[in-house]
Scaffold this motif. Structure first.
Motif, short mmCIF file in Angstrom:
data_model
loop_
_atom_site.label_atom_id
_atom_site.label_comp_id
_atom_site.label_asym_id
_atom_site.label_seq_id
_atom_site.Cartn_x
_atom_site.Cartn_y
_atom_site.Cartn_z
N GLN A 104 -6.30 5.40 -27.12
CA GLN A 104 -6.03 6.28 -28.53
C GLN A 104 -7.20 6.78 -29.35
N ALA A 105 -7.84 7.77 -28.44
CA ALA A 105 -9.13 8.10 -28.84
C ALA A 105 -9.42 7.36 -29.78
N PHE A 106 -10.20 6.11 -29.53
CA PHE A 106 -10.61 4.89 -29.89
C PHE A 106 -10.50 4.53 -31.17
N THR A 107 -9.07 4.87 -31.80
CA THR A 107 -8.32 4.56 -32.68
C THR A 107 -7.50 2.99 -32.55
N VAL A 108 -7.20 2.50 -31.59
CA VAL A 108 -7.21 0.70 -31.23
C VAL A 108 -8.08 -0.37 -30.94
N LEU A 109 -8.17 -0.90 -31.67
CA LEU A 109 -9.71 -1.65 -31.44
C LEU A 109 -9.51 -2.85 -29.81
N THR A 110 -8.66 -2.89 -29.65
CA THR A 110 -8.46 -3.86 -29.11
C THR A 110 -8.76 -3.12 -27.94
N TRP A 111 -7.98 -1.85 -27.28
CA TRP A 111 -8.56 -1.20 -26.06
C TRP A 111 -9.16 -0.37 -26.56
N SER A 112 -10.12 -0.55 -27.35
CA SER A 112 -11.47 0.70 -27.31
C SER A 112 -12.50 -0.74 -27.01
N ILE A 113 -12.44 -1.84 -27.63
CA ILE A 113 -13.20 -2.80 -26.92
C ILE A 113 -13.62 -2.64 -26.02
N SER A 114 -12.39 -2.96 -25.34
CA SER A 114 -12.00 -2.77 -23.89
C SER A 114 -12.49 -1.75 -22.51
N ALA A 115 -12.97 -0.78 -23.23
CA ALA A 115 -13.19 0.23 -22.64
C ALA A 115 -14.58 -0.10 -22.83
N VAL A 116 -15.19 -0.10 -23.78
CA VAL A 116 -16.60 -0.56 -23.79
C VAL A 116 -17.38 -1.54 -22.77
N ILE A 117 -16.64 -2.37 -22.97
CA ILE A 117 -16.56 -3.49 -21.67
C ILE A 117 -16.36 -3.62 -20.19
N PHE A 118 -15.47 -2.19 -20.09
CA PHE A 118 -15.21 -1.83 -19.12
C PHE A 118 -16.50 -0.87 -18.56
N PHE A 119 -16.53 0.01 -19.52
CA PHE A 119 -17.72 1.23 -19.19
C PHE A 119 -18.93 0.19 -18.63
N LEU A 120 -19.50 -0.19 -19.57
CA LEU A 120 -20.91 -0.83 -18.94
C LEU A 120 -20.67 -1.49 -17.76
N LEU A 121 -19.14 -2.52 -17.43
CA LEU A 121 -19.27 -2.80 -16.04
C LEU A 121 -19.39 -2.49 -14.86
N THR A 122 -18.40 -1.30 -15.02
CA THR A 122 -18.86 0.34 -14.30
C THR A 122 -20.04 0.78 -13.57
N LEU A 123 -20.23 1.16 -14.75
CA LEU A 123 -21.76 1.84 -14.85
C LEU A 123 -22.94 0.64 -14.73
N TYR A 124 -22.80 -0.43 -14.91
CA TYR A 124 -24.22 -1.74 -13.98
C TYR A 124 -23.76 -2.09 -12.14
N PHE A 125 -22.44 -1.72 -12.29
CA PHE A 125 -22.09 -2.35 -10.54
C PHE A 125 -22.57 -1.09 -9.89
N LEU A 126 -22.01 -0.06 -10.16
CA LEU A 126 -21.90 1.31 -9.79
C LEU A 126 -24.15 2.10 -9.35
N SER A 127 -24.65 1.43 -10.19
CA SER A 127 -26.59 1.31 -10.28
C SER A 127 -26.52 0.28 -9.19
N VAL A 128 -26.10 -0.73 -8.87
CA VAL A 128 -26.50 -1.60 -7.88
C VAL A 128 -26.12 -0.89 -6.51
N ALA A 129 -24.74 -1.16 -6.75
CA ALA A 129 -24.58 0.03 -5.26
C ALA A 129 -25.13 0.71 -5.13
N LEU A 130 -25.82 1.43 -5.48
CA LEU A 130 -26.69 2.73 -5.42
C LEU A 130 -27.89 2.72 -5.19
N LYS A 131 -28.66 1.94 -5.23
CA LYS A 131 -30.09 0.95 -4.51
C LYS A 131 -29.64 1.22 -2.91
N GLN A 132 -28.24 0.97 -2.38
CA GLN A 132 -28.78 1.04 -0.93
C GLN A 132 -27.70 1.91 -0.11
#
Length: 125
Positions: A39-67
């Motif tokens: 809810q626009a980063f006003t709910v702490l648990t969902w906000s933390i979850s979003a940041v974690i998923f964001f970092l994971l998606t960027l990491y795995f995407l960057s690894v995939a884009l090597k090939q």
């Protein structure tokens, strides 16, 4: 090292890249749903979850884009995220999917499948 061994290692590395891309897509779904739940980063648990998923998606995407070419990889990643967010948003967040949206989501799925096939060594020789 023989040409066959080198080709097998390249094919195996390419297969792993597609698995990394699939994981990146799954984490993108988690990110999209978490951002919606935050809810626009006003709910702490969902906000933390979003940041974690964001970092994971960027990491795995960057690894995939090597090939995988960036245009193909990005399109597949975005397609997985869009389809997954629509499906799971409908199931978990009671967000309706209309018939027209379903048709266009099917077009995205077909496009992602064709992009993967177009990247196939069998088709490209």
């Amino acid at each position: 090292m023989s040409a066959t061994t080198e080709q097998n290692e390249t094919t195996e590395g390419h297969g792993k890249a597609w698995i990394m891309l699939l994981l990146a897509g799954l984490f993108e779904i988690g990110y999209a749903l978490s951002v919606g739940g935050s809810q626009a980063f006003t709910v702490l648990t969902w906000s933390i979850s979003a940041v974690i998923f964001f970092l994971l998606t960027l990491y795995f995407l960057s690894v995939a884009l090597k090939q995988i070419d960036v245009g193909i990889g990005y399109a597949v990643w975005a397609g997985i995220g869009a389809i997954g967010a629509a499906v799971f948003g409908s199931i978990l967040l009671d967000q309706p999917v209309t018939l027209y949206q379903g048709v266009w989501l099917a077009v995205i799925i077909a496009g992602v499948v064709w992009l993967k096939l177009a990247d196939s060594k069998q088709l490209n020789g």
